[in-house]
Design a protein around this motif. Structure first.
Motif: not given
Length: 351
Positions: A303-323
Motif C-alpha cells: 500500500n505504501t510502496f505503490l503510494k496507494s494509501g494507508l488502510c485503517d484496519i481498526r475501522r474495518i474490524q469494527k464491521y467484524e470482517i476477518n482480516v
C-alpha cells in the motif's frame, strides 16, 4: 509450526520426513486469543503432521530426527501469507516510481508474460517457495500467471517443499497487452481444467482458487460464470478491491456502481472470498462485506510502496470482517510476512 533456522533444517522438516522431535522454547497458539509459552518444551512431528506438543519429553523412535534449539531460537506457529503474486517475485523492489495502473503495464504484465516459458516458471517458482518457507510462511494464498501449465508448475513446487496453499490461475480478458490476455471462452475452460488438475493431485495441502485479477480485467458476465464454477466446485475466490483511487474511478466508470457492488453483482463476494487491500472501502461497502462474510487481506508494505494509501484496519474490524496479512509481492518489496508485520506496525505508530 516453524522455526527460522537454516535452509537445511527447513528442508529436513519437509513432507518426506517420517518423525522429528524439536526441543526448545515453544510458542503455542491455543486459540486465536490465547498464546502459551512452553519453556524447554517439545514438538513431535510424525508423517508431516504435529502429533504432540508438551513439556515432558516423549519416547523417541529409533532413527527420528532430533533438533535442539539454542536459547536464542524459538519455535512459533507457521505464518500465513494471505496475498502473494508468485510470478512477480523477480520484480521485488521494482516500481516505486509508479502507481498501480502504470505499474501493472510497465513492470508487471511484461514480467508475467514470460511464464509461458515453463523452464523459467520452474526456476522462479522453486526459488520463491523455498524462500517463503525459509521466512516462516507455511501457508500462502498465491496468484499464479495467466497460463494454466505454468501455474501447475507453481503447484508442483509447493507440493515438493511441503507448503500449504491456495493457488489460482488468473482470469484476464480486458485491460491487458496482446501477449498477456485470454478470450472469455478460454478463461472459463482453462479455469475448469485448472481446478480439475489440482484436484487430481489429491494433495490435502493444496486447494484451487478462482482468481479474477481485478474488476477491470473482467466483466459481470465472466464473474457470474466464475462464481458458478466456484459454487459447483466448492472452491475459494480471491481478487483485489479498492486499492488505488484511479482504479476505483475506472471501476465506477465501467460498472456504474461502487467497487464492492460490482463484485457482488458478479457473485464474487462470498464467505469463501479473500479480497486484497480494501484501502478506500466506504461504510456501505464494508457493510456488504460483513453481510457476505467476505474476508480482507491487508497488504501494508504494498500500500505504501505503490503510494496507494494507508488502510485503517481498526475501522474495518469494527464491521467484524476477518482480516489477514499479505506481502503482495511484488507490490510489497519482500516475500517475508514478518516484514509485512513490521510495515503494519510502522503505520500504526504514525501520527
Amino acid at each position: 509450526m516453524i522455526c527460522l533456522l537454516s535452509n537445511q533444517i527447513v528442508e529436513e522438516i519437509g513432507p518426506r520426513m517420517l518423525e522429528m522431535l524439536i526441543i526448545g522454547n515453544i510458542i503455542h497458539c491455543i486459540n486465536f486469543s490465547e498464546v502459551q509459552l512452553i519453556q524447554n518444551g517439545y514438538v513431535l512431528v510424525k508423517n508431516g503432521k504435529i502429533a504432540e506438543i508438551g513439556s515432558s519429553l516423549p519416547n523417541q523412535t529409533e532413527g527420528s530426527i532430533v533438533i535442539h534449539l539454542t536459547n536464542s531460537q524459538i519455535l512459533i506457529p507457521g505464518l500465513i501469507d494471505t496475498h502473494i503474486h508468485a510470478p512477480q517475485y523477480p520484480n521485488v523492489g521494482l516500481g516505486s516510481d509508479k502507481t498501480l495502473l502504470d505499474w501493472l503495464l510497465t513492470y508487471t504484465y511484461p514480467t508475467e508474460a514470460k511464464y509461458k516459458d515453463l523452464v523459467y516458471s520452474n526456476t522462479v517458482y522453486s526459488a520463491l517457495v523455498r524462500k517463503t518457507i525459509a521466512y516462516g510462511t507455511t501457508t500462502a494464498c498465491y496468484f499464479g500467471s495467466l497460463f494454466r501449465e505454468s501455474t501447475l508448475i507453481l503447484t508442483d513446487a509447493i507440493i515438493k517443499y511441503g507448503q500449504r496453499a491456495l493457488v489460482g490461475k488468473i482470469n484476464m480478458i480486458l485491460l491487458a497487452p496482446d501477449n498477456y490476455i485470454e478470450s472469455r471462452e478460454k478463461s472459463i475452460s482453462e479455469t475448469r481444467q485448472f481446478i480439475s488438475d489440482i484436484k487430481s493431485k489429491q494433495n490435502e495441502l493444496i486447494l484451487p482458487v478462482i482468481t479474477p485479477r481485478f474488476a477491470l480485467s473482467v466483466d459481470t458476465d465472466l464473474m457470474l460464470q466464475l462464481a458458478k464454477i466456484a459454487k459447483e466446485e466448492d472452491v475459494h475466490i480471491q481478487s483485489h478491491i479498492s486499492e488505488n483511487i484511479d482504479e476505483i474511478n475506472s471501476v465506477q466508470e465501467q460498472y456504474k456502481t461502487d467497487y464492492a457492488t460490482a463484485y457482488d453483482n458478479g457473485g464474487m463476494l462470498t464467505n469463501k472470498t479473500i479480497m486484497a487491500h480494501g484501502i478506500h472501502l466506504t461504510d456501505a461497502e464494508l457493510k456488504l462485506f460483513k453481510e457476505r462474510g467476505t474476508s480482507l487481506s491487508h497488504c501494508p508494505a504494498s500500500n505504501t510502496f505503490l503510494k496507494s494509501g494507508l488502510c485503517d484496519i481498526r475501522r474495518i474490524q469494527k464491521y467484524e470482517i476477518n482480516v489477514g496479512l499479505g506481502t503482495d509481492v511484488s507490490g510489497g518489496a519482500s516475500p517475508s510476512i514478518i516484514d509485512a508485520m513490521r510495515a503494519d506496525l510502522l503505520q500504526l505508530l504514525m501520527p
